[in-house]
Structure formats: C-alpha cells, structure tokens
Write a protein that holds these residues in place. Structure first.
Motif, PDB file in Angstrom:
ATOM      1  N   ALA A 143       1.015  -1.201   0.034  1.00 32.91           N
ATOM      2  CA  ALA A 143       0.003  -0.091  -0.075  1.00 32.91           C
ATOM      3  C   ALA A 143       0.753   1.152  -0.151  1.00 32.91           C
ATOM      4  O   ALA A 143       1.908   1.122   0.586  1.00 32.91           O
ATOM      5  CB  ALA A 143      -0.958   0.030   1.082  1.00 32.91           C
ATOM      6  N   SER A 144       0.364   2.262  -0.747  1.00 39.04           N
ATOM      7  CA  SER A 144       0.915   3.551  -0.601  1.00 39.04           C
ATOM      8  C   SER A 144      -0.215   4.641  -1.010  1.00 39.04           C
ATOM      9  O   SER A 144      -0.984   4.452  -2.031  1.00 39.04           O
ATOM     10  CB  SER A 144       2.193   3.830  -1.922  1.00 39.04           C
ATOM     11  OG  SER A 144       2.428   5.237  -2.222  1.00 39.04           O
ATOM     12  N   SER A 145      -0.365   5.539  -0.245  1.00 39.10           N
ATOM     13  CA  SER A 145      -1.230   6.795  -0.378  1.00 39.10           C
ATOM     14  C   SER A 145      -1.127   7.336  -1.729  1.00 39.10           C
ATOM     15  O   SER A 145      -2.155   7.989  -2.318  1.00 39.10           O
ATOM     16  CB  SER A 145      -1.246   7.781   0.708  1.00 39.10           C
ATOM     17  OG  SER A 145      -0.195   8.356   0.970  1.00 39.10           O
ATOM     18  N   VAL A 146       0.339   7.488  -2.016  1.00 39.82           N
ATOM     19  CA  VAL A 146       0.431   8.172  -3.574  1.00 39.82           C
ATOM     20  C   VAL A 146      -0.143   7.492  -4.693  1.00 39.82           C
ATOM     21  O   VAL A 146      -0.850   8.133  -5.544  1.00 39.82           O
ATOM     22  CB  VAL A 146       2.034   8.393  -3.678  1.00 39.82           C
ATOM     23  CG1 VAL A 146       2.372   8.975  -4.798  1.00 39.82           C
ATOM     24  CG2 VAL A 146       2.591   9.041  -2.243  1.00 39.82           C
ATOM     25  N   VAL A 147       0.326   6.178  -4.767  1.00 41.58           N
ATOM     26  CA  VAL A 147      -0.286   5.546  -5.961  1.00 41.58           C
ATOM     27  C   VAL A 147      -1.919   5.256  -5.973  1.00 41.58           C
ATOM     28  O   VAL A 147      -2.488   5.191  -6.904  1.00 41.58           O
ATOM     29  CB  VAL A 147       0.630   4.362  -6.538  1.00 41.58           C
ATOM     30  CG1 VAL A 147       1.921   4.497  -6.789  1.00 41.58           C
ATOM     31  CG2 VAL A 147       0.599   3.372  -5.143  1.00 41.58           C
ATOM     32  N   THR A 148      -2.170   4.963  -4.747  1.00 40.12           N
ATOM     33  CA  THR A 148      -3.535   4.765  -4.368  1.00 40.12           C
ATOM     34  C   THR A 148      -4.417   5.821  -4.982  1.00 40.12           C
ATOM     35  O   THR A 148      -5.426   5.626  -5.796  1.00 40.12           O
ATOM     36  CB  THR A 148      -3.931   4.613  -2.930  1.00 40.12           C
ATOM     37  OG1 THR A 148      -3.186   3.486  -2.388  1.00 40.12           O
ATOM     38  CG2 THR A 148      -5.620   4.449  -2.927  1.00 40.12           C
ATOM     39  N   LEU A 149      -4.070   7.214  -4.599  1.00 36.02           N
ATOM     40  CA  LEU A 149      -5.032   8.371  -5.231  1.00 36.02           C
ATOM     41  C   LEU A 149      -4.692   8.483  -6.696  1.00 36.02           C
ATOM     42  O   LEU A 149      -5.800   8.848  -7.390  1.00 36.02           O
ATOM     43  CB  LEU A 149      -4.596   9.529  -4.329  1.00 36.02           C
ATOM     44  CG  LEU A 149      -5.346  10.767  -4.924  1.00 36.02           C
ATOM     45  CD1 LEU A 149      -6.785  10.397  -4.521  1.00 36.02           C
ATOM     46  CD2 LEU A 149      -5.022  12.056  -3.941  1.00 36.02           C
ATOM     47  N   PHE A 192       6.070  13.532  -7.318  1.00 38.40           N
ATOM     48  CA  PHE A 192       5.540  13.622  -5.702  1.00 38.40           C
ATOM     49  C   PHE A 192       6.390  14.279  -5.202  1.00 38.40           C
ATOM     50  O   PHE A 192       7.650  14.779  -4.781  1.00 38.40           O
ATOM     51  CB  PHE A 192       6.298  12.130  -5.513  1.00 38.40           C
ATOM     52  CG  PHE A 192       5.854  12.011  -3.943  1.00 38.40           C
ATOM     53  CD1 PHE A 192       4.749  12.336  -3.371  1.00 38.40           C
ATOM     54  CD2 PHE A 192       6.794  11.648  -3.096  1.00 38.40           C
ATOM     55  CE1 PHE A 192       4.480  11.890  -1.911  1.00 38.40           C
ATOM     56  CE2 PHE A 192       6.651  11.521  -1.491  1.00 38.40           C
ATOM     57  CZ  PHE A 192       5.431  11.746  -1.314  1.00 38.40           C
ATOM     58  N   ALA A 193       5.690  15.437  -4.500  1.00 36.01           N
ATOM     59  CA  ALA A 193       6.162  16.587  -3.884  1.00 36.01           C
ATOM     60  C   ALA A 193       6.315  16.352  -2.268  1.00 36.01           C
ATOM     61  O   ALA A 193       6.650  17.056  -1.565  1.00 36.01           O
ATOM     62  CB  ALA A 193       5.767  17.947  -4.206  1.00 36.01           C
ATOM     63  N   GLY A 194       5.178  15.341  -1.776  1.00 35.30           N
ATOM     64  CA  GLY A 194       4.944  15.159  -0.488  1.00 35.30           C
ATOM     65  C   GLY A 194       4.519  16.405   0.205  1.00 35.30           C
ATOM     66  O   GLY A 194       3.629  17.154  -0.144  1.00 35.30           O
ATOM     67  N   PHE A 195       5.106  16.711   1.418  1.00 37.24           N
ATOM     68  CA  PHE A 195       4.635  17.866   2.451  1.00 37.24           C
ATOM     69  C   PHE A 195       5.251  19.130   1.985  1.00 37.24           C
ATOM     70  O   PHE A 195       6.473  19.146   1.664  1.00 37.24           O
ATOM     71  CB  PHE A 195       4.759  17.534   4.002  1.00 37.24           C
ATOM     72  CG  PHE A 195       3.949  16.422   4.459  1.00 37.24           C
ATOM     73  CD1 PHE A 195       2.881  16.700   4.761  1.00 37.24           C
ATOM     74  CD2 PHE A 195       4.529  14.979   4.160  1.00 37.24           C
ATOM     75  CE1 PHE A 195       1.786  15.648   5.581  1.00 37.24           C
ATOM     76  CE2 PHE A 195       3.843  13.998   4.885  1.00 37.24           C
ATOM     77  CZ  PHE A 195       2.461  14.081   5.442  1.00 37.24           C
ATOM     78  N   LEU A 196       4.320  20.163   1.652  1.00 39.59           N
ATOM     79  CA  LEU A 196       4.906  21.453   1.452  1.00 39.59           C
ATOM     80  C   LEU A 196       5.444  21.859   2.742  1.00 39.59           C
ATOM     81  O   LEU A 196       4.916  21.781   3.882  1.00 39.59           O
ATOM     82  CB  LEU A 196       3.928  22.376   0.636  1.00 39.59           C
ATOM     83  CG  LEU A 196       3.494  21.890  -0.649  1.00 39.59           C
ATOM     84  CD1 LEU A 196       2.658  23.052  -1.460  1.00 39.59           C
ATOM     85  CD2 LEU A 196       4.742  21.666  -1.556  1.00 39.59           C
ATOM     86  N   LEU A 220       0.901  15.644  -3.540  1.00 45.21           N
ATOM     87  CA  LEU A 220       0.919  16.208  -2.101  1.00 45.21           C
ATOM     88  C   LEU A 220       0.461  15.393  -0.858  1.00 45.21           C
ATOM     89  O   LEU A 220      -0.552  14.726  -1.299  1.00 45.21           O
ATOM     90  CB  LEU A 220       0.565  17.605  -2.162  1.00 45.21           C
ATOM     91  CG  LEU A 220       0.862  18.775  -3.262  1.00 45.21           C
ATOM     92  CD1 LEU A 220       0.042  19.837  -3.138  1.00 45.21           C
ATOM     93  CD2 LEU A 220       2.298  18.925  -3.290  1.00 45.21           C
ATOM     94  N   LEU A 221       1.126  15.624   0.054  1.00 48.49           N
ATOM     95  CA  LEU A 221       0.657  15.190   1.226  1.00 48.49           C
ATOM     96  C   LEU A 221       0.577  16.258   2.356  1.00 48.49           C
ATOM     97  O   LEU A 221       1.033  17.143   2.075  1.00 48.49           O
ATOM     98  CB  LEU A 221       1.420  13.929   1.809  1.00 48.49           C
ATOM     99  CG  LEU A 221       1.807  12.872   0.977  1.00 48.49           C
ATOM    100  CD1 LEU A 221       2.877  11.864   1.739  1.00 48.49           C
ATOM    101  CD2 LEU A 221       0.443  12.019   0.783  1.00 48.49           C
ATOM    102  N   GLU A 231      -6.398  12.229   7.232  1.00 49.91           N
ATOM    103  CA  GLU A 231      -5.099  12.334   6.474  1.00 49.91           C
ATOM    104  C   GLU A 231      -5.389  12.595   5.099  1.00 49.91           C
ATOM    105  O   GLU A 231      -6.246  12.146   4.375  1.00 49.91           O
ATOM    106  CB  GLU A 231      -4.149  11.031   6.704  1.00 49.91           C
ATOM    107  CG  GLU A 231      -3.643  10.824   8.036  1.00 49.91           C
ATOM    108  CD  GLU A 231      -2.995  11.905   8.764  1.00 49.91           C
ATOM    109  OE1 GLU A 231      -2.019  12.260   8.145  1.00 49.91           O
ATOM    110  OE2 GLU A 231      -3.196  12.123  10.046  1.00 49.91           O
ATOM    111  N   PHE A 232      -4.660  13.488   4.376  1.00 56.85           N
ATOM    112  CA  PHE A 232      -4.791  13.778   2.871  1.00 56.85           C
ATOM    113  C   PHE A 232      -3.834  13.372   2.208  1.00 56.85           C
ATOM    114  O   PHE A 232      -2.592  13.710   2.209  1.00 56.85           O
ATOM    115  CB  PHE A 232      -4.913  15.401   3.182  1.00 56.85           C
ATOM    116  CG  PHE A 232      -6.325  15.797   4.081  1.00 56.85           C
ATOM    117  CD1 PHE A 232      -7.587  15.743   3.425  1.00 56.85           C
ATOM    118  CD2 PHE A 232      -6.024  16.101   5.256  1.00 56.85           C
ATOM    119  CE1 PHE A 232      -8.729  16.053   4.130  1.00 56.85           C
ATOM    120  CE2 PHE A 232      -7.290  16.227   6.001  1.00 56.85           C
ATOM    121  CZ  PHE A 232      -8.635  16.456   5.206  1.00 56.85           C
TER     122      PHE A 232
END
Length: 319
Positions: A141-147, A171-175, A198-199, A255-256
């Motif tokens: 599982a990965s939220s990145v590829v899931t979304l 993939f920029a992650g958290f700003l 983004l996360l 979580e977003f």
C-alpha cells in the motif's frame, strides 16, 4: 491504523506460509515491508510471512507496530521490536547494520504505507546498502499511487489538448509549513505541467487549500482517509478548494493526499511552441532554444524542454 470492519486474520497466516514460504529469504538482509494505509486487509501474504520469519522488526513506533502485528495474530516480544524513527534513524541504522552483519533478517515498517516515502526508512536503507548488505523491498500500500490510480489524470482541457505525458507525475510530499515558504513552493508548482502529488496533515489542510487556490481553474483531486471507513475522493478547481473544505468541516478530518492535475498545452499553443522550437533548435543549443521558444509561444518550459530532448534524440544529436 484502521479497518473498514472487524476482521479475523486467523486463516491468513497459514495462507501466507503456503503462498510465500517456498521462496528464498536470504539472511543478513533488510526487508522493507509496506503495511496498510488504513484497511488492515490491504496487507500482502508475503509481508505476513516475512513479519513472522524475521529475527526482529524495526519500526517507526514500537507500540503502533505491536498493535498492528497482534491484529494479524503475530506475537512479537518487545525485545524483538527496534525503534527506528526520524529522530534516531542515523544512529539506529548502525545497530541494524551490526545485526545484519551477524546474519539476522530484519524487517522495517513505518506506521502506515511504504517506508521511505515521506516516512522514515530512506536513511536506514542507504546505510544498509553502504555497508554492502542487501535491501529487499516488499511492495504494498501507498497513499501516493492509491490516489493517482483514482484521480483520472488526463490533462486539463480534454482530448483536444496536448500534454507530453499526462500520466507522468511528480511526488512533492509535504509542502513547507511556514506561509512564505509554502507560497513560494506553490508558485513553483504553477510552473510544473505534470501532475503533482502532495500530502498533508489535518491541522494544516485549510492553510494548504488557501495557498493552492491561487492556481485557479487547475483541477485538484483530494483523497481523504484513503481505504478507511470515511474515505472521500473529490475533484475540484483549485480556486474552489477552500470553499469545498468549508462546506463540511468533517472534510478537514483525517489524513490527506492531493493530486494537482497536469496542465495541457492547447492545440494552437502547443503547435506554435513546437514550430518555434524546431526552428530555433536548427541554430541554437537546447537550453537557449527552449528559453526563447517559451518566451515566444507561452508554452510551458518543461514541456518544451522534454520535446527538445526528444527531437535531438530522434535526430541522433546527443547535445
């Protein structure tokens, strides 16, 4: 960690052994194991087998991981759980390397998802590789590829628009959390034609939404509480994002992950940019040609740069 419904994993461990037990699991190896981002059923059979097999489990939070393992019926004494988190990763990595040198198998898990992706794990993997020992990843599982898989990343403007590769993403992650630094980062995103993932945490999602609103009509897909009971996925214009969150305050909980959709070059602008670029490439180096073509046509610089490299490659010019 959550599950959509109470579940029994009593049959999963024997199934994991039957499915993955015959494979080779070398000693002296760090096994990087992805764990669910919400739904406990999103664990792989190979992950379950390895978590039973290894000599120790290194983890971001020992209490969290102990709870996770017990949910699957895996009992790990506290002494066989090693804390490796963002505050001690460099030092703890050396202890893991020493144990691997003695032939132990060690798994690493973060609190949720794939380690090393906005989670601890990257420094540990680097230290193990630098020591000449093996790192073996177990995907999951990965939220990145899931979304990304649900966002429908088609360049804004539809089929009549042109994009170099609308399925590509950054993939920029958290700003940054500071307002000025975050606004600067958003301005940089405005110049990125590809999709950007983004996360964000719940206590900062309102601030991020306001910062992203300057991107106007560019679409953003929001993934909230992915795979969990109150999962929500919606696509709105960036300018409408603050109002979307404000319409229902429950939307700011959880979580977003967010995907900024790719930008299309309109048919006319794209054609003009390519025409100008080809003319300039006949006389100028790539960087100069791209700079001038961007200024003349208004097409995104990154799109023209990738096109220029492809044109030169097709022409057999390695410049």
């Amino acid at each position: 960690m959550a599950s959509l419904a109470p579940a029994s994993f009593g049959a999963a461990l024997p199934a994991a052994h039957d499915a993955a037990g015959a494979q080779h699991y070398p000693q002296g190896t760090l096994y990087v194991v992805a764990t669910p981002i919400g739904n406990l059923a999103d664990i792989t059979l190979r992950a379950l087998h390895v978590l039973q097999l290894v000599d120790a489990v290194a983890c971001e939070d020992t209490r969290h991981t102990q709870t996770l393992l017990r949910a699957y019926g895996i009992d790990r004494p506290g002494a066989r759980l090693l804390a490796v988190h963002q505050h001690n990763e460099a030092e703890a990595a050396q202890a893991v390397v020493a144990r691997l040198a003695q032939g132990e198998r060690i798994a690493y898990v973060s609190d949720a998802g794939t380690p090393g992706v906005s989670d601890p794990g990257a420094r540990l993997a680097a230290a193990v590789r630098d020591a000449g020992q093996r790192v073996l990843p177990l995907p999951g599982a990965s939220s990145v590829v899931t979304l990304v898989s649900a966002a429908g990343l088609v360049a804004d403007g539809g089929e009549s628009s042109h994009a170099h590769n609308s399925s590509a993403f950054v993939f920029a992650g958290f700003l940054p959390s500071k307002a000025g630094e975050r606004d600067t980062a958003v301005q940089a995103l405005a110049q990125e034609p590809r999709a950007v993932v983004l996360l964000e945490a719940p206590h900062r999602i309102d601030s991020l939404a306001r910062a992203l609103a300057v991107l106007g009509e560019r679409r953003i897909t929001v993934g909230r509480e992915l795979t969990k009971q109150f999962e929500e996925i919606a696509t709105v214009a960036a300018s409408a994002l603050p109002d979307w969150f404000g319409a229902d305050r429950d939307r700011t909980r959880g979580e977003f992950a967010l995907v900024l959709h790719p930008v299309a070059v309109s048919g006319d602008g794209g054609a003009e940019g390519e025409r100008v670029l080809r003319l300039l490439l006949a006389e100028l180096p790539v960087k100069t040609a791209v700079k001038l073509a961007t200024e003349i046509s208004g097409a995104p610089r990154n799109t023209l740069y990738e096109l220029a490299l492809r044109i030169r490659s097709e022409a057999g010019d390695d410049e």
